[in-house]
Scaffold this motif. Structure first.
Motif, PDB file in Angstrom:
ATOM      1  N   SER A   1      46.140  21.265  41.285  1.00 37.56           N
ATOM      2  CA  SER A   1      47.515  21.764  41.130  1.00 37.56           C
ATOM      3  C   SER A   1      47.592  22.998  40.235  1.00 37.56           C
ATOM      4  O   SER A   1      48.658  23.596  40.109  1.00 37.56           O
ATOM      5  CB  SER A   1      48.408  20.661  40.557  1.00 37.56           C
ATOM      6  OG  SER A   1      47.965  20.288  39.259  1.00 37.56           O
ATOM      7  N   ASN A   2      46.474  23.343  39.599  1.00 43.16           N
ATOM      8  CA  ASN A   2      46.423  24.451  38.635  1.00 43.16           C
ATOM      9  C   ASN A   2      47.414  24.242  37.486  1.00 43.16           C
ATOM     10  O   ASN A   2      48.035  25.175  36.993  1.00 43.16           O
ATOM     11  CB  ASN A   2      46.698  25.794  39.326  1.00 43.16           C
ATOM     12  CG  ASN A   2      46.381  26.985  38.421  1.00 43.16           C
ATOM     13  OD1 ASN A   2      45.476  26.922  37.590  1.00 43.16           O
ATOM     14  ND2 ASN A   2      47.135  28.051  38.562  1.00 43.16           N
ATOM     15  N   LYS A   3      47.550  22.987  37.059  1.00 42.41           N
ATOM     16  CA  LYS A   3      48.465  22.657  35.985  1.00 42.41           C
ATOM     17  C   LYS A   3      47.706  22.203  34.743  1.00 42.41           C
ATOM     18  O   LYS A   3      46.676  21.537  34.848  1.00 42.41           O
ATOM     19  CB  LYS A   3      49.432  21.545  36.401  1.00 42.41           C
ATOM     20  CG  LYS A   3      50.501  21.958  37.385  1.00 42.41           C
ATOM     21  CD  LYS A   3      51.432  20.788  37.673  1.00 42.41           C
ATOM     22  CE  LYS A   3      52.539  21.175  38.638  1.00 42.41           C
ATOM     23  NZ  LYS A   3      53.446  20.035  38.929  1.00 42.41           N
TER      24      LYS A   3
ATOM     25  N   GLN B   1      48.716  31.685  34.911  1.00 40.88           N
ATOM     26  CA  GLN B   1      47.983  32.662  35.705  1.00 40.88           C
ATOM     27  C   GLN B   1      47.456  33.754  34.782  1.00 40.88           C
ATOM     28  O   GLN B   1      48.041  34.013  33.717  1.00 40.88           O
ATOM     29  CB  GLN B   1      48.901  33.266  36.773  1.00 40.88           C
ATOM     30  CG  GLN B   1      48.248  34.340  37.629  1.00 40.88           C
ATOM     31  CD  GLN B   1      49.255  35.020  38.540  1.00 40.88           C
ATOM     32  OE1 GLN B   1      50.392  34.550  38.671  1.00 40.88           O
ATOM     33  NE2 GLN B   1      48.856  36.112  39.159  1.00 40.88           N
TER      34      GLN B   1
ATOM     35  N   LYS C   1      51.763  26.013  34.416  1.00 42.66           N
ATOM     36  CA  LYS C   1      50.865  26.727  35.319  1.00 42.66           C
ATOM     37  C   LYS C   1      50.650  28.104  34.714  1.00 42.66           C
ATOM     38  O   LYS C   1      51.605  28.869  34.538  1.00 42.66           O
ATOM     39  CB  LYS C   1      51.478  26.861  36.714  1.00 42.66           C
ATOM     40  CG  LYS C   1      51.367  25.614  37.572  1.00 42.66           C
ATOM     41  CD  LYS C   1      51.843  25.898  38.988  1.00 42.66           C
ATOM     42  CE  LYS C   1      51.700  24.663  39.873  1.00 42.66           C
ATOM     43  NZ  LYS C   1      52.149  24.927  41.271  1.00 42.66           N
TER      44      LYS C   1
END
Length: 207
Positions: A137-139, A168, A166
């Motif tokens: 989930s890129n969390k 980036q 999250k």
């Protein structure tokens, strides 16, 4: 034929020059290829986050698990420890990291909460228990206990608290694409899938 004698002749000199030109051309090709690879290679910066014992790394558009966990921890500490005197400072610090997609929504929520905290004189502190990054989930999940104290009665209330982020990487800098907090344990994909299965079984039994 003696090579040494041959190289002393005009024909030998010409042959030597031809081979030298071939070697120089080959070396130029090698230098060009290596230069291209070096130019295209992404720069990796190795760092030692203050919240971690292991090294982390960051590139222009990506970062290691440790780097994202470190930022998640720092953000949870920033948002989870609030007093009427610090709420404006926290808002100023967090807004610099927000992506344009969520900027307005997050700032509006922070402004509402800031007014409530100032009006009620509420103090909030957060004690983290663990940090977890979920690649699927890129969390980043930061879980711990949140303590809220009001100015009227002075009683401190404790509850479970999870912060989700999250993060980036853009030009080596962190950008927050998603933020959420709730009074519960981390809702990771694993936990959510287990909850979905429980709900499905419950529905089947009711039918």
């Amino acid at each position: 034929m003696n090579l040494k004698s041959f190289l002393k002749t005009w024909e030998g000199t010409q042959a030597e020059n031809r081979w030298a030109r071939l070697f120089i051309a080959a070396l130029l090709v090698i230098v060009f290829v290596l230069g291209s690879l070096l130019f295209r290679k992404e720069t990796i910066v190795t760092i030692q986050p203050f919240t971690l014992t292991d090294e982390a790394w960051v590139t222009q558009e990506n970062a290691s698990t440790g780097y994202k966990e470190s930022w998640g921890f720092a953000l949870a500490q920033l948002l989870g420890n609030v007093t009427p005197a610090s709420v404006d400072f926290i808002k100023q610090r967090i807004e610099r990291l927000l992506s344009p997609a969520i900027y307005s929504d997050v700032i509006n929520v922070l402004e509402v909460q800031a007014r409530q905290i100032k009006r009620d004189g509420v103090t909030i502190r957060f004690e983290p228990r663990f940090v977890e990054y979920e690649p699927k989930s890129n969390k980043v999940f930061v879980y711990g206990y949140s303590y809220t104290r009001g100015v009227t009665n002075g009683i401190e209330k404790r509850d479970e608290r999870t912060y989700e982020f999250k993060i980036q990487i853009a030009n080596y800098l962190p950008v927050i694409n998603y933020v959420d907090t709730y009074s519960d344990r981390p809702r990771t994909e694993r936990v959510l899938e287990r909850m979905r299965k429980i709900e499905e079984r419950r529905s089947e039994n009711e039918n």
